[in-house]
Scaffold this active site. Sequence first.
Site, PDB file in Angstrom:
ATOM      1  N   HIS A  17      -2.965 -17.098  71.368  1.00 22.24           N
ATOM      2  CA  HIS A  17      -4.121 -16.767  72.218  1.00 22.24           C
ATOM      3  C   HIS A  17      -4.506 -15.296  72.027  1.00 22.24           C
ATOM      4  O   HIS A  17      -5.678 -14.962  71.887  1.00 22.24           O
ATOM      5  CB  HIS A  17      -3.793 -16.962  73.709  1.00 22.24           C
ATOM      6  CG  HIS A  17      -3.442 -18.356  74.115  1.00 22.24           C
ATOM      7  ND1 HIS A  17      -2.336 -18.648  74.879  1.00 22.24           N
ATOM      8  CD2 HIS A  17      -4.046 -19.542  73.877  1.00 22.24           C
ATOM      9  CE1 HIS A  17      -2.293 -19.946  75.108  1.00 22.24           C
ATOM     10  NE2 HIS A  17      -3.297 -20.522  74.501  1.00 22.24           N
ATOM     11  N   ARG A  90      -6.084 -24.406  65.001  1.00 24.29           N
ATOM     12  CA  ARG A  90      -4.811 -24.272  64.279  1.00 24.29           C
ATOM     13  C   ARG A  90      -4.673 -25.272  63.146  1.00 24.29           C
ATOM     14  O   ARG A  90      -4.057 -25.004  62.136  1.00 24.29           O
ATOM     15  CB  ARG A  90      -3.631 -24.490  65.243  1.00 24.29           C
ATOM     16  CG  ARG A  90      -3.388 -23.343  66.166  1.00 24.29           C
ATOM     17  CD  ARG A  90      -2.498 -23.729  67.312  1.00 24.29           C
ATOM     18  NE  ARG A  90      -3.193 -24.617  68.241  1.00 24.29           N
ATOM     19  CZ  ARG A  90      -2.761 -24.909  69.451  1.00 24.29           C
ATOM     20  NH1 ARG A  90      -1.628 -24.404  69.879  1.00 24.29           N
ATOM     21  NH2 ARG A  90      -3.449 -25.694  70.235  1.00 24.29           N
TER      22      ARG A  90
HETATM   23  P1  ADP Z   1      -5.415 -26.059  76.896  1.00 22.71           P
HETATM   24  O1  ADP Z   1      -4.315 -26.039  77.883  1.00 22.71           O
HETATM   25  O2  ADP Z   1      -6.782 -26.344  77.460  1.00 22.71           O
HETATM   26  O3  ADP Z   1      -5.102 -26.839  75.619  1.00 22.71           O
HETATM   27  P2  ADP Z   1      -4.559 -23.679  75.660  1.00 22.71           P
HETATM   28  O4  ADP Z   1      -4.140 -22.594  76.563  1.00 22.71           O
HETATM   29  O5  ADP Z   1      -3.499 -24.484  75.006  1.00 22.71           O
HETATM   30  O6  ADP Z   1      -5.581 -24.585  76.439  1.00 22.71           O
HETATM   31  O7  ADP Z   1      -5.488 -23.132  74.504  1.00 22.71           O
HETATM   32  C1  ADP Z   1      -6.678 -22.449  74.728  1.00 22.71           C
HETATM   33  C2  ADP Z   1      -7.329 -22.128  73.375  1.00 22.71           C
HETATM   34  O8  ADP Z   1      -6.426 -21.377  72.586  1.00 22.71           O
HETATM   35  C3  ADP Z   1      -7.664 -23.359  72.526  1.00 22.71           C
HETATM   36  O9  ADP Z   1      -8.882 -23.120  71.843  1.00 22.71           O
HETATM   37  C4  ADP Z   1      -6.552 -23.422  71.523  1.00 22.71           C
HETATM   38  O10 ADP Z   1      -6.947 -24.053  70.327  1.00 22.71           O
HETATM   39  C5  ADP Z   1      -6.301 -21.948  71.301  1.00 22.71           C
HETATM   40  N1  ADP Z   1      -4.973 -21.681  70.783  1.00 22.71           N
HETATM   41  C6  ADP Z   1      -3.795 -21.971  71.351  1.00 22.71           C
HETATM   42  N2  ADP Z   1      -2.770 -21.574  70.569  1.00 22.71           N
HETATM   43  C7  ADP Z   1      -3.329 -21.018  69.451  1.00 22.71           C
HETATM   44  C8  ADP Z   1      -2.810 -20.442  68.247  1.00 22.71           C
HETATM   45  N3  ADP Z   1      -1.495 -20.356  68.018  1.00 22.71           N
HETATM   46  N4  ADP Z   1      -3.687 -19.977  67.340  1.00 22.71           N
HETATM   47  C9  ADP Z   1      -5.009 -20.086  67.564  1.00 22.71           C
HETATM   48  N5  ADP Z   1      -5.565 -20.615  68.661  1.00 22.71           N
HETATM   49  C10 ADP Z   1      -4.746 -21.086  69.596  1.00 22.71           C
END
Ligand code: ADP
Length: 151
Positions: A17, A90
Amino acid sequence: MKRALFPGSFDPLTLGHYDIIKRGLTVFDEIIVAIGINASKSYMFSLEERQGFIEKAFADEPHIKVMTYTGLTVDFCKSIGVAFILRGLRNPADFEFEKAIAHTNRDLAPIETVFLLTSAQTSYISSSIVRDVIKNNGDYTKLVPNSVRVQ
Ligand code: ADP
């Protein structure tokens, strides 16, 4: 000023994130990290903890704000006058999932979703893996910003 909403659960904030939010600032003037509140979902970290982790991680960054919201993400965007949603990608599974959400959002409101591809170093990190490592007493500190610590 171009502003984007970066929505998610952030249970907890990870280096994945963090990377997307920081790189989002090369495209947008302001990023609003928005924690969606879903009453029917159970979380490892309380809303206050999740919000605190993000605020502390970006304490020196005036162009990153943290907010919470309930309901549809596009409705929240409209209510605060934000025209863009930022999401990270990802892998192909993320793409398929995000494509359906982005198309639905476009049906609901004239809001564009902008995707950034994950950095190679953080591509494997997810909040669910971090929670699993924490539950099993592993060293989760390599996967999250310094602000994220289990009490
Ligand atoms: P949710 O709980 O709605 O899935 P997340 O907190 O998991 O939300 O993710 C929020 C955003 O962060 C999403 O767009 C997700 O694809 C992105 N994201 C999460 N982990 C990564 C990562 N390692 N690299 C890039 N983007 C990420």
